[in-house]
Design an enzyme around this catalytic site. Structure first.
Site, PDB file in Angstrom:
ATOM      1  N   ARG A 297      49.222 -31.920   5.741  1.00  0.00           N
ATOM      2  CA  ARG A 297      49.034 -30.748   5.771  1.00  0.00           C
ATOM      3  C   ARG A 297      47.851 -29.931   4.792  1.00  0.00           C
ATOM      4  NH1 ARG A 297      52.393 -25.193   4.400  1.00  0.00           N
ATOM      5  NH2 ARG A 297      51.275 -24.268   5.968  1.00  0.00           N
TER       6      ARG A 297
ATOM      7  N   HIS B  60      44.439 -27.894   5.685  1.00  0.00           N
ATOM      8  CA  HIS B  60      44.335 -26.750   5.069  1.00  0.00           C
ATOM      9  C   HIS B  60      42.711 -27.020   4.039  1.00  0.00           C
ATOM     10  CE1 HIS B  60      47.975 -24.032   4.779  1.00  0.00           C
ATOM     11  NE2 HIS B  60      47.690 -25.168   5.843  1.00  0.00           N
TER      12      HIS B  60
ATOM     13  N   ASN C 288      49.936 -20.658  -0.222  1.00  0.00           N
ATOM     14  CA  ASN C 288      50.107 -21.992  -1.115  1.00  0.00           C
ATOM     15  C   ASN C 288      51.843 -22.224  -1.497  1.00  0.00           C
ATOM     16  OD1 ASN C 288      51.371 -20.148  -2.847  1.00  0.00           O
ATOM     17  ND2 ASN C 288      50.003 -20.213  -4.132  1.00  0.00           N
TER      18      ASN C 288
ATOM     19  N   HIS D 147      52.457 -31.103  13.434  1.00  0.00           N
ATOM     20  CA  HIS D 147      54.186 -31.511  13.616  1.00  0.00           C
ATOM     21  C   HIS D 147      55.543 -31.866  14.154  1.00  0.00           C
ATOM     22  CE1 HIS D 147      52.671 -26.124  12.808  1.00  0.00           C
ATOM     23  NE2 HIS D 147      51.674 -27.367  11.712  1.00  0.00           N
TER      24      HIS D 147
HETATM   25  C1  HEM Z   1      47.535 -24.438  14.857  1.00  0.00           C
HETATM   26  C2  HEM Z   1      48.353 -24.040  13.766  1.00  0.00           C
HETATM   27  C3  HEM Z   1      48.912 -24.624  13.515  1.00  0.00           C
HETATM   28  C4  HEM Z   1      49.668 -23.195  12.469  1.00  0.00           C
HETATM   29  C5  HEM Z   1      50.279 -22.140  12.731  1.00  0.00           C
HETATM   30  C6  HEM Z   1      50.550 -24.138  11.424  1.00  0.00           C
HETATM   31  C7  HEM Z   1      51.686 -23.848  10.935  1.00  0.00           C
HETATM   32  C8  HEM Z   1      52.083 -24.460   9.761  1.00  0.00           C
HETATM   33  C9  HEM Z   1      53.481 -23.507   8.560  1.00  0.00           C
HETATM   34  C10 HEM Z   1      54.009 -21.894   9.002  1.00  0.00           C
HETATM   35  C11 HEM Z   1      53.901 -25.042   8.066  1.00  0.00           C
HETATM   36  C12 HEM Z   1      55.371 -24.675   7.336  1.00  0.00           C
HETATM   37  C13 HEM Z   1      54.808 -24.456   6.233  1.00  0.00           C
HETATM   38  C14 HEM Z   1      56.435 -24.389   5.174  1.00  0.00           C
HETATM   39  O1  HEM Z   1      56.758 -23.504   5.612  1.00  0.00           O
HETATM   40  O2  HEM Z   1      56.419 -25.290   4.113  1.00  0.00           O
HETATM   41  C15 HEM Z   1      53.456 -25.692   8.836  1.00  0.00           C
HETATM   42  C16 HEM Z   1      53.864 -27.017   8.207  1.00  0.00           C
HETATM   43  C17 HEM Z   1      53.004 -28.428   8.103  1.00  0.00           C
HETATM   44  N1  HEM Z   1      51.627 -27.960   9.171  1.00  0.00           N
HETATM   45 FE1  HEM Z   1      50.705 -27.009  10.419  1.00  0.00          FE
HETATM   46  N2  HEM Z   1      50.106 -25.319  11.026  1.00  0.00           N
HETATM   47  C18 HEM Z   1      49.197 -25.689  11.949  1.00  0.00           C
HETATM   48  C19 HEM Z   1      48.201 -26.820  12.083  1.00  0.00           C
HETATM   49  C20 HEM Z   1      48.646 -27.918  11.695  1.00  0.00           C
HETATM   50  C21 HEM Z   1      47.667 -28.761  11.378  1.00  0.00           C
HETATM   51  C22 HEM Z   1      46.083 -28.980  12.359  1.00  0.00           C
HETATM   52  C23 HEM Z   1      48.010 -29.961  11.295  1.00  0.00           C
HETATM   53  C24 HEM Z   1      47.463 -31.379  10.146  1.00  0.00           C
HETATM   54  C25 HEM Z   1      46.291 -31.595  11.409  1.00  0.00           C
HETATM   55  C26 HEM Z   1      49.700 -29.333  10.339  1.00  0.00           C
HETATM   56  C27 HEM Z   1      49.956 -30.392   9.077  1.00  0.00           C
HETATM   57  C28 HEM Z   1      51.574 -29.750   8.829  1.00  0.00           C
HETATM   58  C29 HEM Z   1      52.234 -30.378   8.490  1.00  0.00           C
HETATM   59  C30 HEM Z   1      52.248 -31.578   8.074  1.00  0.00           C
HETATM   60  C31 HEM Z   1      53.036 -29.330   7.674  1.00  0.00           C
HETATM   61  C32 HEM Z   1      54.605 -29.992   7.541  1.00  0.00           C
HETATM   62  C33 HEM Z   1      54.081 -29.409   5.862  1.00  0.00           C
HETATM   63  C34 HEM Z   1      55.909 -30.039   4.836  1.00  0.00           C
HETATM   64  O3  HEM Z   1      56.340 -31.228   4.951  1.00  0.00           O
HETATM   65  O4  HEM Z   1      55.242 -29.724   3.803  1.00  0.00           O
HETATM   66  N3  HEM Z   1      49.856 -28.310  10.782  1.00  0.00           N
HETATM   67  N4  HEM Z   1      52.243 -25.609   9.192  1.00  0.00           N
HETATM   68  C1  LIG Z   2      51.499 -19.347  -5.477  1.00  0.00           C
HETATM   69  O1  LIG Z   2      50.796 -18.490  -5.479  1.00  0.00           O
HETATM   70  C2  LIG Z   2      51.445 -16.987  -6.426  1.00  0.00           C
HETATM   71  C3  LIG Z   2      50.316 -16.415  -6.323  1.00  0.00           C
HETATM   72  O2  LIG Z   2      49.716 -15.639  -5.310  1.00  0.00           O
HETATM   73  C4  LIG Z   2      51.875 -17.598  -7.723  1.00  0.00           C
HETATM   74  O3  LIG Z   2      52.154 -16.774  -8.617  1.00  0.00           O
HETATM   75  C5  LIG Z   2      52.543 -18.869  -7.745  1.00  0.00           C
HETATM   76  O4  LIG Z   2      53.230 -19.603  -8.152  1.00  0.00           O
HETATM   77  C6  LIG Z   2      52.175 -20.139  -6.568  1.00  0.00           C
HETATM   78  N1  LIG Z   2      52.936 -21.446  -6.278  1.00  0.00           N
HETATM   79  C7  LIG Z   2      52.505 -22.051  -5.874  1.00  0.00           C
HETATM   80  C8  LIG Z   2      53.659 -23.108  -5.327  1.00  0.00           C
HETATM   81  O5  LIG Z   2      51.875 -23.055  -6.298  1.00  0.00           O
END
Ligand code: HEM
Ligand SMILES: *[C@@H]1O[C@H](CO)[C@@H](O)[C@H](O)[C@H]1NC(C)=O
Ligand SMILES: *[C@@H]1O[C@H](CO)[C@@H](O)[C@H](O)[C@H]1NC(C)=O
Ligand SMILES: *[C@@H]1O[C@H](CO)[C@@H](O)[C@H](O)[C@H]1NC(C)=O
Length: 335
Positions: A71, A75, A102, A202
């Site tokens: 991820r 980003h 973040n 995902h």
């Molecule tokens: C298509 C649009 C996408 C949206 C709207 C999206 C949104 C999100 C969101 C909201 C999360 C959850 C974060 C959290 O709650 O901690 C997430 C997790 C994740 N996303 Fe996406 N994402 C997208 C595309 C992608 C792409 C293209 C990749 C990589 C090639 C990716 C890789 C991941 C991974 C691996 C996680 C898990 C993160 C973790 O477990 O730390 N995502 N994504």
């Molecule tokens: C994310 O950003 C906020 C400020 O926007 C900061 O206060 C926080 O510590 C940051 N969290 C991480 C996990 O880096």
């Protein structure tokens, strides 16, 4: 420094095995034409094995490494290009990683890159960029979790800018529908096919309840729960994420095979087990349904598409010449 997920029990060991078919890199073109998998062949010949070893060691410690690195790469590339701008730590809390989104970037992703960088610096000091390390590490977490393996194009420099305000509007959101998602990808030269293939990331990782509980409790249609979600899945999610759940609670994004990089994510979408709106709409919308069905039925087709989309993603906004540098410390600009 590690900011681990709380409220999660990942009592799992990952099968650090399965090197899958080595798929040749696509021919380079455009602004990234000078990039090549052999970029460091003379200057850092053991780069690939060093990165792989350190990534495997980190995965052994925590399986969260897999989604966290993947991820982070996504980003990084979408904001300012693949230039490690997402890795900059800021004393004033105004770098990319301080943007509101973040919170969801797991600390283990940053930690992995920093550890790999330290190991690489010992062997070939001042040679390999953090942006390239992140790109190789992202490939390695995929291949080490049973996904495809491919040759990563190298030669990115680390960027000289990292601003929280640059993140605004660049990243897709979990409530987006296909039109909006496709528009975000389009801005980066990525097609709907790339959108569907890359969303397959995902298949691993976690999401905080707060990112999808709107689908459970206050969906915009007549029903409280999003009708495109499988009933049993919705019930399970309500148990894991009760109303007013804390911001730190997270669930697996692929409820069937959460730590394996496979095509089950797509089978889940066909069955109404997509976690976010942005996942489920890839199946409910006719514009992308056929691609989801294809990937659900054919893992090779998914892997091939994922690889070629990752190569495209990895070419975004690549810095060269005076627009970049090889950072000594991935969290800081050299000057
Ligand atoms: C298509 C649009 C996408 C949206 C709207 C999206 C949104 C999100 C969101 C909201 C999360 C959850 C974060 C959290 O709650 O901690 C997430 C997790 C994740 N996303 Fe996406 N994402 C997208 C595309 C992608 C792409 C293209 C990749 C990589 C090639 C990716 C890789 C991941 C991974 C691996 C996680 C898990 C993160 C973790 O477990 O730390 N995502 N994504
Ligand atoms: C994310 O950003 C906020 C400020 O926007 C900061 O206060 C926080 O510590 C940051 N969290 C991480 C996990 O880096
Ligand atoms: C990971 O753990 C396994 C089993 O404990 C071990 O065999 C392997 O050598 C470890 N790999 C690394 C890179 O530390
Ligand atoms: C699966 O996809 C691969 C790669 O696109 C293709 O070569 C193969 O023929 C497909 N298999 C089936 C059964 O459709």
């Amino acid at each position: 420094m590690e900011r681990r997920r709380r409220g999660l029990c990942t009592a799992v060991t990952v099968a650090v095995a399965a090197a899958v078919a080595l798929i040749a890199a696509m021919p380079s073109r455009g602004e990234a034409a000078y990039m090549s998998p052999d970029y460091y062949k003379a200057t850092c010949p053991n780069l690939e094995s060093t990165v792989r070893w350190e990534v495997a060691r980190k995965i052994n410690e925590t399986v969260v490494t897999i989604p966290a690195v993947l991820r982070l790469f996504f980003h990084d590339c979408l904001v300012q290009g693949c230039d490690a701008s997402a890795l900059i730590a800021s004393p004033n809390d105004d770098a990319e990683k301080d943007a509101p989104d973040n919170m969801s970037l797991a600390g283990d992703g940053f930690d992995t890159v920093n550890r790999v960088k330290a190991a690489v610096e010992e062997k070939c000091p001042g040679v390999v960029s953090c942006a390239d390390i992140l790109a190789v590490a992202a490939r390695d977490v995929v291949s080490l979790s049973s996904g495809p393996k491919w040759a990563v194009e190298l030669g990115r420099l680390d960027g000289l800018v990292s601003k929280a305000s640059d993140v605004d509007g660049k990243l897709p959101g979990p409530d987006m529908h296909v039109k909006q998602l496709a528009a975000v990808f389009q801005k980066n030269g990525l097609s709907t096919h790339d959108l569907v293939a890359l969303s397959g990331a995902h298949t691993v990782g976690f999401a905080h309840c707060t990112r999808f509980t709107n689908r459970l409790y206050n969906h915009s249609s007549d029903e409280a729960t999003d009708p495109s979600m499988d009933r049993n899945y919705a019930t399970q999610l309500m148990e894991a994420c009760p109303r007013n759940v804390g911001p730190t609670i997270a669930v697996n994004m692929d409820p069937v095979s959460p730590i394996t990089f496979d095509n089950i994510y797509y089978a889940n979408l066909v069955g109404g087990l997509g976690l976010f709106t942005s996942d489920q709409v890839l199946y409910t919308d006719k514009a992308s349904r056929a691609i989801v069905k294809e990937f659900a039925a054919n893992q090779t087709a998914f892997f091939d598409a994922f690889v070629s989309s990752m190569v495209k993603l990895g070419r975004l906004g690549v810095k060269k010449g005076k627009d970049g540098e090889v950072r000594r410390d991935c969290t800081k600009f050299n000057h």
